[in-house]
Motif scaffolding. Sequence first.
Motif, PDB file in Angstrom:
ATOM      1  N   ILE A 272       5.770   4.686  -6.157  1.00  0.00           N
ATOM      2  CA  ILE A 272       5.205   4.699  -4.807  1.00  0.00           C
ATOM      3  C   ILE A 272       4.074   3.675  -4.743  1.00  0.00           C
ATOM      4  O   ILE A 272       3.212   3.644  -5.627  1.00  0.00           O
ATOM      5  CB  ILE A 272       4.655   6.091  -4.437  1.00  0.00           C
ATOM      6  N   VAL A 273       4.083   2.832  -3.729  1.00  0.00           N
ATOM      7  CA  VAL A 273       3.033   1.831  -3.558  1.00  0.00           C
ATOM      8  C   VAL A 273       2.122   2.266  -2.417  1.00  0.00           C
ATOM      9  O   VAL A 273       2.580   2.510  -1.305  1.00  0.00           O
ATOM     10  CB  VAL A 273       3.629   0.439  -3.266  1.00  0.00           C
ATOM     11  N   THR A 294       4.744 -12.504  -7.706  1.00  0.00           N
ATOM     12  CA  THR A 294       5.083 -12.690  -6.292  1.00  0.00           C
ATOM     13  C   THR A 294       5.937 -11.561  -5.740  1.00  0.00           C
ATOM     14  O   THR A 294       6.147 -11.489  -4.535  1.00  0.00           O
ATOM     15  CB  THR A 294       5.837 -14.018  -6.076  1.00  0.00           C
ATOM     16  N   ARG A 295       6.416 -10.650  -6.615  1.00  0.00           N
ATOM     17  CA  ARG A 295       7.318  -9.591  -6.166  1.00  0.00           C
ATOM     18  C   ARG A 295       6.872  -8.227  -6.671  1.00  0.00           C
ATOM     19  O   ARG A 295       6.370  -8.107  -7.786  1.00  0.00           O
ATOM     20  CB  ARG A 295       8.753  -9.835  -6.670  1.00  0.00           C
ATOM     21  N   CYS A 296       7.104  -7.238  -5.852  1.00  0.00           N
ATOM     22  CA  CYS A 296       6.865  -5.845  -6.235  1.00  0.00           C
ATOM     23  C   CYS A 296       8.016  -5.005  -5.701  1.00  0.00           C
ATOM     24  O   CYS A 296       8.418  -5.148  -4.545  1.00  0.00           O
ATOM     25  CB  CYS A 296       5.532  -5.350  -5.673  1.00  0.00           C
ATOM     26  N   PHE A 297       8.546  -4.135  -6.554  1.00  0.00           N
ATOM     27  CA  PHE A 297       9.632  -3.241  -6.162  1.00  0.00           C
ATOM     28  C   PHE A 297       9.160  -1.794  -6.303  1.00  0.00           C
ATOM     29  O   PHE A 297       8.515  -1.432  -7.291  1.00  0.00           O
ATOM     30  CB  PHE A 297      10.859  -3.454  -7.051  1.00  0.00           C
ATOM     31  N   SER A 298       9.493  -0.968  -5.322  1.00  0.00           N
ATOM     32  CA  SER A 298       9.117   0.439  -5.377  1.00  0.00           C
ATOM     33  C   SER A 298      10.168   1.283  -4.675  1.00  0.00           C
ATOM     34  O   SER A 298      10.983   0.772  -3.897  1.00  0.00           O
ATOM     35  CB  SER A 298       7.753   0.660  -4.721  1.00  0.00           C
ATOM     36  N   ILE A 299      10.141   2.564  -4.972  1.00  0.00           N
ATOM     37  CA  ILE A 299      11.042   3.499  -4.292  1.00  0.00           C
ATOM     38  C   ILE A 299      10.482   3.832  -2.916  1.00  0.00           C
ATOM     39  O   ILE A 299      11.182   3.782  -1.909  1.00  0.00           O
ATOM     40  CB  ILE A 299      11.226   4.772  -5.136  1.00  0.00           C
ATOM     41  N   PHE A 300       9.179   4.163  -2.867  1.00  0.00           N
ATOM     42  CA  PHE A 300       8.505   4.473  -1.608  1.00  0.00           C
ATOM     43  C   PHE A 300       7.295   3.562  -1.429  1.00  0.00           C
ATOM     44  O   PHE A 300       6.760   3.020  -2.395  1.00  0.00           O
ATOM     45  CB  PHE A 300       8.007   5.928  -1.589  1.00  0.00           C
ATOM     46  N   HIS A 301       6.865   3.409  -0.180  1.00  0.00           N
ATOM     47  CA  HIS A 301       5.554   2.819   0.090  1.00  0.00           C
ATOM     48  C   HIS A 301       4.905   3.586   1.224  1.00  0.00           C
ATOM     49  O   HIS A 301       5.580   4.126   2.100  1.00  0.00           O
ATOM     50  CB  HIS A 301       5.654   1.322   0.405  1.00  0.00           C
ATOM     51  N   ARG A 302       3.575   3.650   1.185  1.00  0.00           N
ATOM     52  CA  ARG A 302       2.820   4.399   2.184  1.00  0.00           C
ATOM     53  C   ARG A 302       2.614   3.520   3.409  1.00  0.00           C
ATOM     54  O   ARG A 302       1.572   2.897   3.585  1.00  0.00           O
ATOM     55  CB  ARG A 302       1.475   4.858   1.615  1.00  0.00           C
ATOM     56  N   SER A 307       0.240  -0.148   3.509  1.00  0.00           N
ATOM     57  CA  SER A 307       0.371  -0.742   2.180  1.00  0.00           C
ATOM     58  C   SER A 307       1.024  -2.119   2.217  1.00  0.00           C
ATOM     59  O   SER A 307       0.680  -3.005   1.429  1.00  0.00           O
ATOM     60  CB  SER A 307       1.173   0.185   1.266  1.00  0.00           C
ATOM     61  N   THR A 308       1.954  -2.345   3.145  1.00  0.00           N
ATOM     62  CA  THR A 308       2.615  -3.650   3.222  1.00  0.00           C
ATOM     63  C   THR A 308       1.621  -4.739   3.592  1.00  0.00           C
ATOM     64  O   THR A 308       1.639  -5.841   3.021  1.00  0.00           O
ATOM     65  CB  THR A 308       3.747  -3.600   4.258  1.00  0.00           C
ATOM     66  N   ASP A 309       0.741  -4.434   4.537  1.00  0.00           N
ATOM     67  CA  ASP A 309      -0.255  -5.426   4.949  1.00  0.00           C
ATOM     68  C   ASP A 309      -1.153  -5.823   3.781  1.00  0.00           C
ATOM     69  O   ASP A 309      -1.527  -6.991   3.641  1.00  0.00           O
ATOM     70  CB  ASP A 309      -1.122  -4.875   6.086  1.00  0.00           C
ATOM     71  N   GLU A 315      -0.197 -12.325  -0.967  1.00  0.00           N
ATOM     72  CA  GLU A 315       1.053 -13.088  -1.073  1.00  0.00           C
ATOM     73  C   GLU A 315       2.013 -12.488  -2.101  1.00  0.00           C
ATOM     74  O   GLU A 315       2.601 -13.195  -2.922  1.00  0.00           O
ATOM     75  CB  GLU A 315       0.752 -14.552  -1.400  1.00  0.00           C
ATOM     76  N   ILE A 316       2.159 -11.188  -2.050  1.00  0.00           N
ATOM     77  CA  ILE A 316       3.143 -10.490  -2.868  1.00  0.00           C
ATOM     78  C   ILE A 316       4.153  -9.840  -1.941  1.00  0.00           C
ATOM     79  O   ILE A 316       3.785  -9.122  -1.014  1.00  0.00           O
ATOM     80  CB  ILE A 316       2.480  -9.426  -3.765  1.00  0.00           C
ATOM     81  N   THR A 317       5.423 -10.106  -2.180  1.00  0.00           N
ATOM     82  CA  THR A 317       6.494  -9.549  -1.358  1.00  0.00           C
ATOM     83  C   THR A 317       6.870  -8.171  -1.882  1.00  0.00           C
ATOM     84  O   THR A 317       7.180  -8.009  -3.063  1.00  0.00           O
ATOM     85  CB  THR A 317       7.727 -10.458  -1.387  1.00  0.00           C
ATOM     86  N   LEU A 318       6.824  -7.182  -0.999  1.00  0.00           N
ATOM     87  CA  LEU A 318       7.167  -5.818  -1.381  1.00  0.00           C
ATOM     88  C   LEU A 318       8.612  -5.520  -0.998  1.00  0.00           C
ATOM     89  O   LEU A 318       9.009  -5.675   0.154  1.00  0.00           O
ATOM     90  CB  LEU A 318       6.232  -4.818  -0.692  1.00  0.00           C
TER      91      LEU A 318
END
Length: 340
Positions: A272-273, A294-302, A307-309, A315-318
Amino acid sequence: MALDPEYSPATLNRELRTWVKNWTGRGIGQVARDANISNSRAYAVTANSNLVPRDILLAIVRASVPPTYVIEERTRWILRWSREWERRWEIAEATSRGESLKLPPPEPALVHSSEPPPQPNTVVKLDPEIVLPALEERITDRAVRRITSKHVYVARQPLPVGYHKRSPISVYIDLHSASCSPRYREDLAQFLADRVRRAVGGLDPARTVIATAREGNILVGSRVAELCGVSFLMVRTTDLPPRFGYPIERNVGKEIAAVIGTDIEAIIVDDIVMGGLVPSVASLLRIHEGITTTRCFSIFHRADLGSTDKLEDVEITLDSAFPIDDDLVAVFRHLASESM
């Protein structure tokens, strides 16, 4: 509250236990543990007619501060109630010696406050049977949906959660505990590894590593690295790392050891991010190893916490499979309302 002139130690002890229960929703022994006082010790010194030691009383009072208060509120609350309980303790102590002690009245804010002690902040674990239907259209992967349904917790009042910036949340999906099950850990890691491979393709073990914050889900992160055939880095983002302050721990092969720091990319993975950990991991990798992220992978994000902002700012792509947004939080809170 006006105190009886014959305010006995037994009365003080009884009122202290009631007051702690009203403010925290927990027994005095449970609260005392937060002050490094054993459960049995707390009950022993407040369950008879002897005067509770002043230092133990004040430690219990400090440990009863509502966890949702910010630092300024905590300071005011602790100061105010410490003074009040010291005042009561001195009256009870004088009574035990057969004396009558005249002290200043309690602070007006305590006597005339129109706000009663808050309701205990109940936390419930939702029944998987009622959670599953709510997740049917929101979580498309069957295994992830089943695991998630077993680990949803809802608090009556928001509680601060996080390592760098503590954000108050009322819904928590506990995939850390889920990952302690080998079967669930494997299901979650397989799901994440498949997403990484689909997005990135074949990972070059001499040019790519997978990293997870020590404060994140390293059980899943390390297994994802194994499934993808690359090295795993664990990054400590808080406190002082035990290896003389060096925050990155790894067990890398000869291939990457020979080129570490030369055009290596780290892919961050977590269950979770929330936003705060990922930029810190990326920064530490860049500073200590010269590794770009430059990349992040997660199952969930808040999504409810933006969290995306936060990742776009660095400059990391979720790549997150499922959002925990305001609508989902509202659904969980509604389900929990019937259990509280």
